[in-house]
Design a protein around this motif. Structure first.
Motif, PDB file in Angstrom:
ATOM      1  N   ASP A 127      41.559  -5.659  43.118  1.00  0.00           N
ATOM      2  CA  ASP A 127      42.238  -5.035  44.664  1.00  0.00           C
ATOM      3  C   ASP A 127      41.544  -6.391  45.646  1.00  0.00           C
ATOM      4  OD1 ASP A 127      43.965  -3.353  43.495  1.00  0.00           O
ATOM      5  OD2 ASP A 127      42.579  -1.888  45.791  1.00  0.00           O
ATOM      6  N   TRP A 128      40.588  -6.905  44.860  1.00  0.00           N
ATOM      7  CA  TRP A 128      39.530  -7.665  46.019  1.00  0.00           C
ATOM      8  C   TRP A 128      40.963  -9.876  45.666  1.00  0.00           C
ATOM      9  CZ3 TRP A 128      33.685  -8.195  44.517  1.00  0.00           C
ATOM     10  CH2 TRP A 128      33.246  -6.994  44.666  1.00  0.00           C
ATOM     11  N   ILE A 129      40.672  -9.947  46.223  1.00  0.00           N
ATOM     12  CA  ILE A 129      41.598 -11.785  46.012  1.00  0.00           C
ATOM     13  C   ILE A 129      40.667 -12.844  45.719  1.00  0.00           C
ATOM     14  CG2 ILE A 129      42.871 -13.206  47.745  1.00  0.00           C
ATOM     15  CD1 ILE A 129      43.591 -10.896  49.510  1.00  0.00           C
ATOM     16  N   ASP A 130      41.257 -13.077  44.561  1.00  0.00           N
ATOM     17  CA  ASP A 130      40.365 -14.652  44.042  1.00  0.00           C
ATOM     18  C   ASP A 130      38.787 -14.049  43.917  1.00  0.00           C
ATOM     19  OD1 ASP A 130      42.379 -16.035  44.328  1.00  0.00           O
ATOM     20  OD2 ASP A 130      41.695 -16.504  46.246  1.00  0.00           O
ATOM     21  N   GLY A 131      38.386 -12.351  43.723  1.00  0.00           N
ATOM     22  CA  GLY A 131      37.595 -12.019  43.316  1.00  0.00           C
ATOM     23  C   GLY A 131      36.469 -12.062  44.587  1.00  0.00           C
TER      24      GLY A 131
END
Length: 297
Positions: free
Chosen positions: A280-284
């Motif tokens: 669920d992280w955005i762009d890692g």
């Protein structure tokens, strides 16, 4: 100072708005407000001085509240609290002196009143070292027990005044208004929100804190469910610590909504909190530890 001499702490009780601005008050609602506020103060003081969470009228003689009527042309009452020394008070305050007892009593009143009327908030800064010595469950008990008298304390609001404030030496201890009146009528609604948010304050002693609500566009109070999930407090503390370092501190929180009759969100009862899974992280980017670009709260 003689340990047997009483300490006097002086407060100003002010009514503002409506009739109060014309230096008048409708007697019945104003009288109920003063009774409710004085009883809430009496219960709080009884605990602060003795450590006992009584709800009967058999309260300690070591703390008494006296009221002086307003002078002509004023809706400003003087509340004078007399505090006498006893073992519990000395244990918490350290020394029976006006410059230790006063910030302790002010901080205790401000904290338990704020919890009761839905404002949340941390233990008062100057009083932190004193209030940290108190039992967290006792603080919760007192906050709940003063809800009925604080409900009565709001009787004048909307009828003969708009606000009631309690002040000491020019500093506001607590303010009652239409919002706090509605907050006291708020209740859990059985609906649960899942929030990806950050914790701006949390006190493990009391289980209370504040989190950012995108719905309200501000921080709102929360408390812990009696059966909160394992690991919840660890996640809440981590979020607060990361936030204090200037990072996002975003975690996933599940809480039951507490709303007023009009549907306004007042607080959450948190049942679980955890770090967001990597998927669920955005762009890692780790949402817990990434730096905030801008202070939003």
């Amino acid at each position: 100072m003689d340990q047997s001499e009483p300490i006097w702490i002086n407060y100003k009780l002010r009514f503002e708005g409506r009739d109060a601005d014309r230096h008048l008050l409708e007697a019945h609602p104003a009288g109920i407000s003063i009774e409710g506020l004085s009883w809430a103060l009496a219960l709080t003081l009884n605990y602060g001085v003795t450590g006992q969470t009584r709800y009967s009228r058999d309260l300690t003689k070591s703390a008494k509240i006296f009221i002086s009527p307003p002078r002509a042309g004023s809706i400003l009452y003087e509340l004078n609290i007399l505090v006498q020394n006893n073992p519990f008070l000395s244990l918490i305050a350290g020394r029976y002196l006006i410059n230790t007892v006063t910030p302790y009593i002010n901080g205790l009143i401000g904290y338990v009143f704020s919890q009761s009327i839905g404002l949340g908030g941390e233990l008062a800064g100057e009083a932190q070292k004193f209030l940290d010595k108190l039992n967290g469950e006792d603080l919760k008990t007192i906050s709940r027990r003063i809800e009925p008298p604080l409900t009565r304390a709001h009787t004048a609001i909307g009828r003969t005044a708009d606000e009631i404030s309690l002040r000491h030496s020019g500093s506001e201890i607590i303010r009652l208004d239409q919002e706090t009146k509605d907050n006291l009528k708020a209740s859990p609604v059985g609906e649960y929100d899942t929030l990806d948010s950050n914790v701006t304050s949390f006190n493990l002693l009391t289980g209370n804190g504040r989190l950012y609500s995108a719905e309200s566009e501000k921080t709102i109070p929360f408390g812990l469910n009696d059966n909160y999930r394992h690991g919840t407090t660890t996640a809440l503390i981590s979020s607060m610590e990361q936030y204090s370092l200037g990072r996002s501190g975003t975690i996933r929180i599940v809480g039951e909504r507490v709303e007023t009759a009009a549907g306004r969100l007042v607080r959450y009862i948190v049942g679980s909190a955890e770090e967001l899974p990597k998927e669920d992280w955005i762009d890692g980017v780790d949402p817990m530890r990434t730096r905030r670009e801008r202070q939003r709260i």
